[in-house]
Write an enzyme that holds these catalytic residues in place. Structure first.
Site, PDB file in Angstrom:
ATOM      1  N   ASP A   1       0.842  -1.194   0.000  1.00 13.77           N
ATOM      2  CA  ASP A   1       0.000   0.000   0.000  1.00 13.77           C
ATOM      3  C   ASP A   1       0.880   1.248   0.000  1.00 13.77           C
ATOM      4  O   ASP A   1       1.977   1.229  -0.560  1.00 13.77           O
ATOM      5  CB  ASP A   1      -0.939  -0.044   1.211  1.00 13.77           C
TER       6      ASP A   1
ATOM      7  N   HIS B   1      -3.833   6.004   3.351  1.00 15.48           N
ATOM      8  CA  HIS B   1      -4.497   4.791   2.850  1.00 15.48           C
ATOM      9  C   HIS B   1      -3.871   3.521   3.429  1.00 15.48           C
ATOM     10  O   HIS B   1      -4.570   2.626   3.922  1.00 15.48           O
ATOM     11  CB  HIS B   1      -4.425   4.780   1.331  1.00 15.48           C
TER      12      HIS B   1
ATOM     13  N   SER C   1     -11.065  -0.820  -0.845  1.00 15.64           N
ATOM     14  CA  SER C   1      -9.785  -0.894  -0.141  1.00 15.64           C
ATOM     15  C   SER C   1      -9.997  -1.121   1.351  1.00 15.64           C
ATOM     16  O   SER C   1      -9.186  -1.766   2.015  1.00 15.64           O
ATOM     17  CB  SER C   1      -8.997   0.400  -0.332  1.00 15.64           C
TER      18      SER C   1
END
Length: 629
Positions: free
Chosen positions: A189, A284, A608
């Site tokens: 990520d 994220h 996600s």
């Protein structure tokens, strides 16, 4: 089973040449066929020149079962884990990288990155003439351009999943201190913000674990070792870089690496943002890692508000970070390149992770022989559970990516919503989504952004509440209606706050999701139908509104509107995808304060966010297996 059909015949070379001919047809380049060579002096189409990933026919380490000279098999036996440090693995790896160097040299290219664990592939910068020559090379089975991939953007998801409580799964596994113990989750990520309390843990020491804590990670020199629940050993490192030292790792975040050779080469330094290190500048990766394996019962606060507690779904598991997604200043080159993703997958399997969380995708569905999908296929063959995001391009048909049969493709399902109500002065009430209205706001004047714009700003700019578009003298004390789109949702409330507004009604103009973002001022997000009524009323003289917490919640669970749908086009209708849903709408978890207005926790929505909820499936099944045997 072979990784790819070993087509060393004229048919295979013709297929590759045809692929390249199709891809380069628009270029003024005399392409060779299988029967003709490219003249040494032939002109090269500059637009064909770029970085490519070239896959060769010999099997990678995790699937090689012998047959190449006297090199012994490296494929792990049934139920065994792959050992990258074995003598056989080192010999065969040397064979593969040497072969890659020779193939590249024959066409006048230099290898930029070698991959040998999950795929027998190399990356190199190639022009059109070199591409066609490689297409006619007997050992080459696939050539792919290096392309961009991006992170895919009950009210407590762990409660909704039945993990908590007296009869929850955590209790059955021995409590949160045991749920996921001995398991390593590899998160590919944007990196991690290791100081977040979701990752708080004792520092790594050189003291080996004893019988009472056999899975405790420890340091041996610069290497982190952990004896896992399956009997294997994880070996990682804490790679240093910008604002990231070896002490950033601990007994929760046991390893952290970054992979950016391709991206750093493709993106000029003037357009790079963030850190050249495992540190997360966006949020994220921190969000997905903490959702998968963050500590249990961590108190989450933002802007002085107590948001309750958060827990990772496998709170006793450990985290290995593989940063391969990057941030650009203009936002146009955010993401990661295939070459860096394959490097991350390769390393994760070599390190010995049990799970790969892959909350990212590309602009379109990936072919099964795409280098990243091939690498994930062989990661699965090595016994690694792979959870991938379905995508956020729904609700249209065939809008998903990550559809290969060897990965678990996760769609977003809804949970009980955080609701808020906009009560208008005409007596009507409109319910939407909020995570920022905790006490009554108003009644106060309700205005469109264009009604309180600065004098030199056009109406539409102010209606979207763009930066510096609202006049403080006209906005102070008012609730502002802002259109969704153009700039970030949370950025709109920053502008309202700057101009002195006391509340925000965020309105959709199309059939889009309603999102529980944390805002700088109390905000309620309304869908298209409710938005039209509020927008019309706000344009009338003397309009007022009151924002309150609560309101009727919609039916749940159901597939979120933004979640990508099947059927898979690559699978030709033979495979149903996505495989499963998981909570992914308005999920509270740890984030990077750099990319989230200084906050340590925030609500994100997307497949996600759903994917790490399913990363726990392997961890829990393995934990149960080993504590019950």
């Amino acid at each position: 089973m072979p990784l790819l059909p070993r087509r060393t015949s004229r048919n295979r070379r013709a297929a590759l040449a045809a692929m390249l001919t199709t891809g380069l047809a628009a270029l003024s380049l005399p392409l060779a066929t299988t029967a003709t060579a490219v003249p040494a002096g032939a002109p090269v189409a500059e637009s064909a020149t770029g970085t490519y990933l070239v896959t060769l026919s010999d099997e990678p380490l995790v699937t090689y079962d012998g047959g190449v000279g006297d090199l012994p098999a490296t494929k792990p036996a049934h139920s065994s884990k792959f050992d990258v440090a074995s003598a056989a693995a080192k010999r065969y790896r040397s064979h593969l990288t040497g072969q890659q160097d020779r193939v590249a040299k024959k066409v006048g290219a230099s290898v930029r990155q070698h991959y040998a664990v999950t795929t027998n592939t190399f990356s190199a910068r190639l022009d059109a003439r070199q591409l066609v020559r490689l297409a006619n090379t007997r050992s080459v089975v696939h050539i792919a351009p290096d392309r961009f991939h991006q992170a895919t953007d009950d009210r407590n998801s762990t409660d909704f999943l039945g993990l908590s409580g007296r009869k929850g799964l955590w209790k059955a596994l021995g409590g949160t201190a045991e749920a996921g113990k001995g398991i390593v989750i590899g998160d590919i990520d944007t990196g991690i913000w290791p100081e977040n309390p979701s990752f708080d843990a004792p520092a790594l020491t050189p003291h080996k674990p004893g019988k009472k804590d056999p899975h405790r990670p420890y340091r041996s020199g610069a290497t982190t070792l952990m004896h896992k629940a399956d009997g294997g050993t994880f070996k990682g490192i804490c790679q240093t870089g910008d604002s990231f030292t070896a002490t950033a790792c601990n007994e929760k975040v046991i390893s952290a690496r970054y992979f950016g050779e391709g991206w750093l080469d493709a993106v000029p330094e003037s357009n790079r943002a963030g850190y050249v290190s495992p540190r997360d500048s966006q949020g994220h990766g921190t969000h997905t890692a903490s959702t998968a394996a963050g500590n249990a019962n961590v108190r989450a606060t933002a802007g002085g508000e107590d948001l309750g507690t958060v827990s990772g779904v496998a709170p006793a598991a450990t985290i290995a970070v593989y940063k391969a997604l990057w941030q650009s200043k203009d936002g146009q080159q955010d993401g990661g390149l295939t070459s860096d993703l394959v490097a991350a997958i390769d390393q994760a399997v070599a390190d010995g992770v049990d799970v790969i969380n892959y909350s990212l995708g590309a602009a379109f569905e990936s072919a099964y022989n795409d280098p990243s999908q091939v690498a994930l296929r062989n990661a699965a063959a090595a016994g690694v559970f792979v959870a991938t995001a379905a995508g956020n391009s729904g609700p249209g048909a065939s809008s998903l990516f990550n559809t290969a049969p060897w990965t678990t493709t996760v769609a977003t399902g809804t949970i009980k919503a955080h609701t808020g109500t906009v009560a208008l002065g005409d007596g009507t009430r409109h319910t939407g989504i909020t995570t920022s209205v905790h006490r009554q706001v108003g009644p106060a004047p309700l205005v469109l952004g264009s009604a309180v714009r600065v004098a030199d700003t056009v109406d539409i700019y102010a209606d979207y509440c763009m930066p510096d578009s609202l006049d403080p003298a006209r906005t102070a004390g008012k609730i502002v209606v802002c259109e969704r789109g153009v700039n970030g949702r949370a950025d709109k409330s920053v502008e309202v706050e700057r101009a002195g507004g006391i509340g925000l009604v965020l309105v959709n103009s199309g059939d889009e999701s309603t999102d529980g973002d944390l805002h700088s001022v109390p905000a309620v997000h309304l869908d298209k139908a409710e938005a039209a009524l509020v927008r019309t009323y706000a344009a009338t003289s003397g309009a007022t509104a009151t924002l309150t917490e609560g309101g009727a919640s919609g039916v749940y669970p159901q597939v979120a509107g933004f979640s990508s749908r099947g059927p898979s086009l690559v699978g030709n209708g033979d495979l149903l995808k996505p495989d499963i849903t998981a909570p992914g709408a308005t999920i509270l978890a740890a984030v990077s304060p750099d990319g989230n207005h200084g906050r340590d926790f925030d609500y994100y929505s997307g497949t996600s966010m759903a994917t790490p909820h399913r990363s726990r499936d392997f961890g829990f099944s393995s934990t149960y297996k080993y504590i019950r045997k």
